[in-house]
Design a protein around this motif. Structure first.
Motif, PDB file in Angstrom:
ATOM      1  N   ALA A   1      66.411 -69.669 -52.819  1.00  0.00           N
ATOM      2  CA  ALA A   1      66.577 -69.082 -54.141  1.00  0.00           C
ATOM      3  C   ALA A   1      66.221 -67.611 -54.069  1.00  0.00           C
ATOM      4  CB  ALA A   1      65.678 -69.786 -55.143  1.00  0.00           C
ATOM      5  N   ARG A   2      66.954 -66.823 -54.801  1.00  0.00           N
ATOM      6  CA  ARG A   2      66.682 -65.386 -54.818  1.00  0.00           C
ATOM      7  C   ARG A   2      65.318 -65.154 -55.432  1.00  0.00           C
ATOM      8  NH1 ARG A   2      70.589 -60.493 -55.648  1.00  0.00           N
ATOM      9  NH2 ARG A   2      69.071 -58.952 -55.045  1.00  0.00           N
ATOM     10  N   GLY A   3      64.529 -64.263 -54.808  1.00  0.00           N
ATOM     11  CA  GLY A   3      63.164 -63.992 -55.258  1.00  0.00           C
ATOM     12  C   GLY A   3      63.128 -63.241 -56.566  1.00  0.00           C
ATOM     13  N   SER A   4      61.931 -63.203 -57.153  1.00  0.00           N
ATOM     14  CA  SER A   4      61.747 -62.455 -58.390  1.00  0.00           C
ATOM     15  C   SER A   4      61.897 -60.970 -58.101  1.00  0.00           C
ATOM     16  CB  SER A   4      60.360 -62.755 -58.976  1.00  0.00           C
ATOM     17  OG  SER A   4      59.361 -62.238 -58.117  1.00  0.00           O
ATOM     18  N   SER A   5      62.019 -60.195 -59.135  1.00  0.00           N
ATOM     19  CA  SER A   5      62.241 -58.761 -58.946  1.00  0.00           C
ATOM     20  C   SER A   5      61.077 -58.100 -58.220  1.00  0.00           C
ATOM     21  CB  SER A   5      62.482 -58.077 -60.291  1.00  0.00           C
ATOM     22  OG  SER A   5      61.358 -58.277 -61.134  1.00  0.00           O
ATOM     23  N   SER A   6      59.861 -58.651 -58.342  1.00  0.00           N
ATOM     24  CA  SER A   6      58.727 -58.058 -57.639  1.00  0.00           C
ATOM     25  C   SER A   6      58.795 -58.334 -56.143  1.00  0.00           C
ATOM     26  CB  SER A   6      57.409 -58.588 -58.209  1.00  0.00           C
ATOM     27  OG  SER A   6      57.320 -59.979 -57.997  1.00  0.00           O
ATOM     28  N   GLU A   7      59.440 -59.454 -55.756  1.00  0.00           N
ATOM     29  CA  GLU A   7      59.549 -59.804 -54.344  1.00  0.00           C
ATOM     30  C   GLU A   7      60.815 -59.230 -53.722  1.00  0.00           C
ATOM     31  OE1 GLU A   7      59.473 -64.004 -53.900  1.00  0.00           O
ATOM     32  OE2 GLU A   7      57.456 -64.216 -54.668  1.00  0.00           O
ATOM     33  N   ALA A   8      61.895 -59.206 -54.462  1.00  0.00           N
ATOM     34  CA  ALA A   8      63.187 -58.812 -53.913  1.00  0.00           C
ATOM     35  C   ALA A   8      63.210 -57.323 -53.605  1.00  0.00           C
ATOM     36  CB  ALA A   8      64.304 -59.154 -54.893  1.00  0.00           C
ATOM     37  N   GLY A   9      63.986 -56.968 -52.610  1.00  0.00           N
ATOM     38  CA  GLY A   9      64.185 -55.569 -52.276  1.00  0.00           C
ATOM     39  C   GLY A   9      62.997 -54.928 -51.583  1.00  0.00           C
TER      40      GLY A   9
ATOM     41  N   GLN B   1      67.692 -64.286 -47.523  1.00  0.00           N
ATOM     42  CA  GLN B   1      68.447 -64.769 -48.680  1.00  0.00           C
ATOM     43  C   GLN B   1      67.681 -64.478 -49.962  1.00  0.00           C
ATOM     44  OE1 GLN B   1      69.100 -68.909 -47.751  1.00  0.00           O
ATOM     45  NE2 GLN B   1      71.071 -68.479 -46.770  1.00  0.00           N
ATOM     46  N   GLU B   2      66.375 -64.730 -49.949  1.00  0.00           N
ATOM     47  CA  GLU B   2      65.552 -64.438 -51.132  1.00  0.00           C
ATOM     48  C   GLU B   2      65.586 -62.957 -51.478  1.00  0.00           C
ATOM     49  OE1 GLU B   2      61.577 -65.773 -50.458  1.00  0.00           O
ATOM     50  OE2 GLU B   2      62.076 -67.868 -50.887  1.00  0.00           O
ATOM     51  N   GLN B   3      65.672 -62.119 -50.461  1.00  0.00           N
ATOM     52  CA  GLN B   3      65.705 -60.674 -50.683  1.00  0.00           C
ATOM     53  C   GLN B   3      67.066 -60.194 -51.164  1.00  0.00           C
ATOM     54  OE1 GLN B   3      62.848 -58.748 -50.531  1.00  0.00           O
ATOM     55  NE2 GLN B   3      62.067 -60.836 -50.384  1.00  0.00           N
ATOM     56  N   GLY B   4      68.029 -61.105 -51.192  1.00  0.00           N
ATOM     57  CA  GLY B   4      69.341 -60.751 -51.695  1.00  0.00           C
ATOM     58  C   GLY B   4      70.251 -60.106 -50.663  1.00  0.00           C
ATOM     59  N   LEU B   5      69.956 -60.321 -49.367  1.00  0.00           N
ATOM     60  CA  LEU B   5      70.825 -59.775 -48.325  1.00  0.00           C
ATOM     61  C   LEU B   5      72.219 -60.374 -48.469  1.00  0.00           C
ATOM     62  CD1 LEU B   5      70.715 -57.932 -45.751  1.00  0.00           C
ATOM     63  CD2 LEU B   5      70.581 -60.059 -44.463  1.00  0.00           C
TER      64      LEU B   5
ATOM     65  N   LEU C   1      73.057 -63.573 -37.979  1.00  0.00           N
ATOM     66  CA  LEU C   1      72.834 -64.905 -37.401  1.00  0.00           C
ATOM     67  C   LEU C   1      73.882 -65.262 -36.355  1.00  0.00           C
ATOM     68  CD1 LEU C   1      71.917 -66.934 -40.614  1.00  0.00           C
ATOM     69  CD2 LEU C   1      70.367 -66.207 -38.783  1.00  0.00           C
ATOM     70  N   GLN C   2      74.949 -64.480 -36.310  1.00  0.00           N
ATOM     71  CA  GLN C   2      76.044 -64.700 -35.362  1.00  0.00           C
ATOM     72  C   GLN C   2      76.657 -66.083 -35.540  1.00  0.00           C
ATOM     73  OE1 GLN C   2      75.210 -62.900 -31.375  1.00  0.00           O
ATOM     74  NE2 GLN C   2      73.116 -62.938 -32.172  1.00  0.00           N
ATOM     75  N   CYS C   3      76.853 -66.464 -36.789  1.00  0.00           N
ATOM     76  CA  CYS C   3      77.461 -67.760 -37.086  1.00  0.00           C
ATOM     77  C   CYS C   3      78.258 -67.650 -38.387  1.00  0.00           C
ATOM     78  CB  CYS C   3      76.406 -68.853 -37.182  1.00  0.00           C
ATOM     79  SG  CYS C   3      75.320 -68.720 -38.603  1.00  0.00           S
ATOM     80  N   SER C   4      79.029 -68.667 -38.646  1.00  0.00           N
ATOM     81  CA  SER C   4      79.914 -68.625 -39.808  1.00  0.00           C
ATOM     82  C   SER C   4      79.237 -69.064 -41.104  1.00  0.00           C
ATOM     83  CB  SER C   4      81.126 -69.522 -39.549  1.00  0.00           C
ATOM     84  OG  SER C   4      80.685 -70.846 -39.308  1.00  0.00           O
ATOM     85  N   ASP C   5      78.059 -69.651 -41.013  1.00  0.00           N
ATOM     86  CA  ASP C   5      77.393 -70.211 -42.191  1.00  0.00           C
ATOM     87  C   ASP C   5      76.000 -69.607 -42.348  1.00  0.00           C
ATOM     88  OD1 ASP C   5      76.381 -71.757 -44.230  1.00  0.00           O
ATOM     89  OD2 ASP C   5      76.413 -73.633 -43.107  1.00  0.00           O
ATOM     90  N   PRO C   6      75.754 -68.827 -43.413  1.00  0.00           N
ATOM     91  CA  PRO C   6      74.438 -68.211 -43.564  1.00  0.00           C
ATOM     92  C   PRO C   6      73.331 -69.235 -43.840  1.00  0.00           C
ATOM     93  CG  PRO C   6      75.732 -67.811 -45.525  1.00  0.00           C
ATOM     94  CD  PRO C   6      76.644 -68.472 -44.527  1.00  0.00           C
TER      95      PRO C   6
END
Length: 188
Positions: A42-50, A117-121, A130-135
């Motif tokens: 799950a994407r992190g809160s605004s304090s964690e993300a970025g 993923q949580e950081q919104g990459l 990851l060098q793969c087709s599925d994140p």
């Protein structure tokens, strides 16, 4: 001298098959099955993300898991040398050690992928990293539990703390002393 012989053999093999070692390794990555319970973090809160710097907990995790993985790889090398006269022991001990190292690597990659993923990459960028087709290939519940423990997230009330949450919490609490890492000689 042996290095040149290996390189020449690799070139001959590449000429025969048309595939070099890197491409062959990518073919293997492409055939990894997805995790049985693959999921996106799950994407992190605004304090964690970025985040602008890598959290110390993630550095400690990489150092800890690489150290454990290296121990298992060293065990595999040791077993492969010691048990050549006993094939049953040889393949059992070597495979135990190698699959333990592989499990640490999968969990480490899954935890880092979950963090990103949580950081919104961007998913395409994560696929390339990851060098793969599925994140989501490496992200499973254990990786998310480890990440939650690392980041100090509490366990839901009334729920038992999952093992990997505990491990993540312990790694975050103990960390890895950077000065200790630099002063110790590398194992041979």
């Amino acid at each position: 001298m042996a290095s040149h012989a290996r390189k020449n053999a690799a070139r001959r093999q590449e000429d025969l098959t048309g595939v070099n070692r890197r491409a062959a390794l990518q073919d293997i990555r492409n055939t990894f099955p997805p995790m049985a319970q693959a999921r996106s973090a799950a994407r992190g809160s605004s304090s964690e993300a970025g985040a602008t710097v890598v959290p110390a907990e993630l550095i400690a995790l990489v150092q800890d898991f690489v150290r454990w993985g290296q121990r298992h790889l060293d065990d595999a090398v040791r077993a492969s040398r010691q048990h050549v006269e006993r094939p049953g022991d040889w393949h059992r001990l070597v495979l135990y050690a190698l699959t333990d190292a592989l499990a640490y690597n999968f969990l480490l990659v899954g935890t880092l992928a979950g963090y990103l993923q949580e950081q919104g990459l961007d998913a395409d960028l994560l696929r390339r990293h990851l060098q793969c087709s599925d994140p989501d290939r490496y992200v499973n519940q254990e990786a998310l539990d480890l990440l939650a423990g690392l980041m100090g997230r509490p366990v839901n009330a009334g729920q038992r703390e999952p093992t990997w949450h505990f491990v993540g919490r312990q790694i975050a609490q103990c960390g890895v002393d950077q000065s200790e890492e630099r002063s110790q000689p590398r194992p041979e």
